[in-house]
Design a protein around this motif. Structure first.
Motif, PDB file in Angstrom:
ATOM      1  N   ARG A  75       0.859  -1.178   0.000  1.00 31.10           N
ATOM      2  CA  ARG A  75       0.000   0.000   0.000  1.00 31.10           C
ATOM      3  C   ARG A  75       0.900   1.234   0.000  1.00 31.10           C
ATOM      4  O   ARG A  75       1.847   1.308   0.762  1.00 31.10           O
ATOM      5  CB  ARG A  75      -0.916   0.010   1.217  1.00 31.10           C
ATOM      6  CG  ARG A  75      -1.886  -1.182   1.229  1.00 31.10           C
ATOM      7  CD  ARG A  75      -2.801  -1.172   2.437  1.00 31.10           C
ATOM      8  NE  ARG A  75      -3.986  -0.349   2.288  1.00 31.10           N
ATOM      9  CZ  ARG A  75      -5.027  -0.618   1.504  1.00 31.10           C
ATOM     10  NH1 ARG A  75      -5.007  -1.691   0.751  1.00 31.10           N
ATOM     11  NH2 ARG A  75      -6.060   0.181   1.465  1.00 31.10           N
ATOM     12  N   LEU A  81      -1.672  -1.263  -4.128  1.00 30.88           N
ATOM     13  CA  LEU A  81      -1.008  -1.349  -5.426  1.00 30.88           C
ATOM     14  C   LEU A  81      -1.151  -2.763  -5.972  1.00 30.88           C
ATOM     15  O   LEU A  81      -1.371  -3.715  -5.210  1.00 30.88           O
ATOM     16  CB  LEU A  81       0.473  -0.985  -5.295  1.00 30.88           C
ATOM     17  CG  LEU A  81       0.775   0.415  -4.757  1.00 30.88           C
ATOM     18  CD1 LEU A  81       2.287   0.644  -4.719  1.00 30.88           C
ATOM     19  CD2 LEU A  81       0.085   1.491  -5.580  1.00 30.88           C
ATOM     20  N   ASP A  86       1.876  -2.120 -10.755  1.00 31.63           N
ATOM     21  CA  ASP A  86       2.416  -0.995  -9.983  1.00 31.63           C
ATOM     22  C   ASP A  86       3.777  -1.292  -9.372  1.00 31.63           C
ATOM     23  O   ASP A  86       4.562  -0.370  -9.126  1.00 31.63           O
ATOM     24  CB  ASP A  86       1.456  -0.621  -8.851  1.00 31.63           C
ATOM     25  CG  ASP A  86       0.099  -0.189  -9.366  1.00 31.63           C
ATOM     26  OD1 ASP A  86       0.066   0.591 -10.344  1.00 31.63           O
ATOM     27  OD2 ASP A  86      -0.919  -0.633  -8.799  1.00 31.63           O
ATOM     28  N   TYR A  87       4.032  -2.550  -9.081  1.00 28.30           N
ATOM     29  CA  TYR A  87       5.300  -2.923  -8.452  1.00 28.30           C
ATOM     30  C   TYR A  87       5.665  -4.358  -8.814  1.00 28.30           C
ATOM     31  O   TYR A  87       4.836  -5.149  -9.258  1.00 28.30           O
ATOM     32  CB  TYR A  87       5.233  -2.772  -6.925  1.00 28.30           C
ATOM     33  CG  TYR A  87       4.386  -3.827  -6.245  1.00 28.30           C
ATOM     34  CD1 TYR A  87       4.959  -4.998  -5.759  1.00 28.30           C
ATOM     35  CD2 TYR A  87       3.013  -3.662  -6.087  1.00 28.30           C
ATOM     36  CE1 TYR A  87       4.192  -5.976  -5.147  1.00 28.30           C
ATOM     37  CE2 TYR A  87       2.237  -4.630  -5.474  1.00 28.30           C
ATOM     38  CZ  TYR A  87       2.831  -5.786  -5.003  1.00 28.30           C
ATOM     39  OH  TYR A  87       2.069  -6.742  -4.405  1.00 28.30           O
ATOM     40  N   ARG A  97       9.178  -0.129  -8.129  1.00 32.79           N
ATOM     41  CA  ARG A  97       8.006   0.602  -8.629  1.00 32.79           C
ATOM     42  C   ARG A  97       8.042   0.520 -10.145  1.00 32.79           C
ATOM     43  O   ARG A  97       9.064   0.792 -10.775  1.00 32.79           O
ATOM     44  CB  ARG A  97       8.091   2.059  -8.172  1.00 32.79           C
ATOM     45  CG  ARG A  97       6.909   2.890  -8.584  1.00 32.79           C
ATOM     46  CD  ARG A  97       5.778   2.706  -7.588  1.00 32.79           C
ATOM     47  NE  ARG A  97       4.871   3.838  -7.689  1.00 32.79           N
ATOM     48  CZ  ARG A  97       3.582   3.717  -7.910  1.00 32.79           C
ATOM     49  NH1 ARG A  97       3.046   2.531  -8.023  1.00 32.79           N
ATOM     50  NH2 ARG A  97       2.828   4.780  -7.990  1.00 32.79           N
TER      51      ARG A  97
END
Length: 181
Positions: A75, A81, A86-87, A97
Motif C-alpha cells: 500500500r 497497489l 504498480d510494483y 516501482r
C-alpha cells in the motif's frame, strides 16, 4: 526448536552429551541468536510479516529481510497497489516501482511479505554448530583453571571468537542495506 538454527542432535553427537543437556541447549540457542544478530534478520521462514518503509525517490526500495518468497500486499499512502502493474519484487528483497518512482516520504509504504528459509542452509547450520561447540566448552567467567600440575588462564571473550567460516557465512547471508556506519 524454532529458536535454533541447527539440529541439537548433531551438536550432541559431536560433544558426546545428550541433546537435552541444558548447557547444550543454551549454547545452540545463543549461537543461533548471535548469527541472527550478525546477519540482521531472522533467517527462518516468516510468513505474513508486516513492513513499513520509507520511500526514497527512486525506482527501488529494499524490504527488511531476505530471501523474499512472496509479497502479499503493498500500500502506498493507504492505496493498494497491484503486483505486476504498480510494483514487482525480487528474492533479494528489492521492491521495484513499475513506471514510476517511490515518493521521497517517510513511512509511505506498508504491506505484508514472506521471507526466510524453510530449511536452514547447511553452511549456516555448520557455523552455528561450530560456535555452539566453542561456547559449550568454555566456562563463562573462568579466568584460571588448574588441572593436575597445569594451569591455564583464559578470558571468555577472547576464547569464544569466530572462525573464517563463520565470517564467510555472515557475509553471505547478511543484509546489505547500506546502513552500516
Amino acid at each position: 526448536m524454532a529458536d535454533q538454527l541447527a539440529d541439537p542432535e548433531e551438536l550432541a553427537t559431536s560433544l558426546g552429551v545428550p541433546a537435552s543437556d541444558p548447557k547444550l541447549v543454551w549454547a545452540l540457542t545463543a549461537a543461533s541468536r548471535r548469527f541472527r544478530g550478525a546477519v540482521r534478520h531472522p533467517v527462518t521462514l516468516v510468513g505474513g510479516d508486516p513492513f513499513v518503509l520509507d520511500g526514497n525517490g527512486r525506482e527501488s526500495v529494499l524490504l527488511p529481510a531476505a530471501p523474499v518468497l512472496a509479497v502479499a500486499s503493498v500500500r502506498l499512502d493507504g492505496t493498494a497497489l497491484v503486483e505486476g502493474t504498480d510494483y514487482d519484487w525480487s528474492a533479494d528483497g528489492f521492491l521495484r516501482r513499475l513506471g514510476d518512482v517511490w515518493p521521497d516520504r517517510l513511512r509511505c509504504l506498508r504491506g505484508f511479505y514472506d521471507h526466510g528459509y524453510a530449511v536452514i542452509p547447511e553452511d549456516i547450520q555448520e557455523v552455528v554448530i561450530d560456535q555452539a561447540r566453542a561456547m559449550y566448552r568454555i566456562d563463562p567467567g573462568v579466568q584460571t583453571k588448574t588441572v593436575g600440575g597445569q594451569s591455564v588462564t583464559f578470558g571468555t571473550q577472547a576464547a569464544i571468537g569466530v572462525t573464517a567460516q563463520w565470517s564467510a557465512a555472515v557475509e553471505r547471508y547478511q543484509l546489505n542495506r547500506g546502513d552500516r556506519p
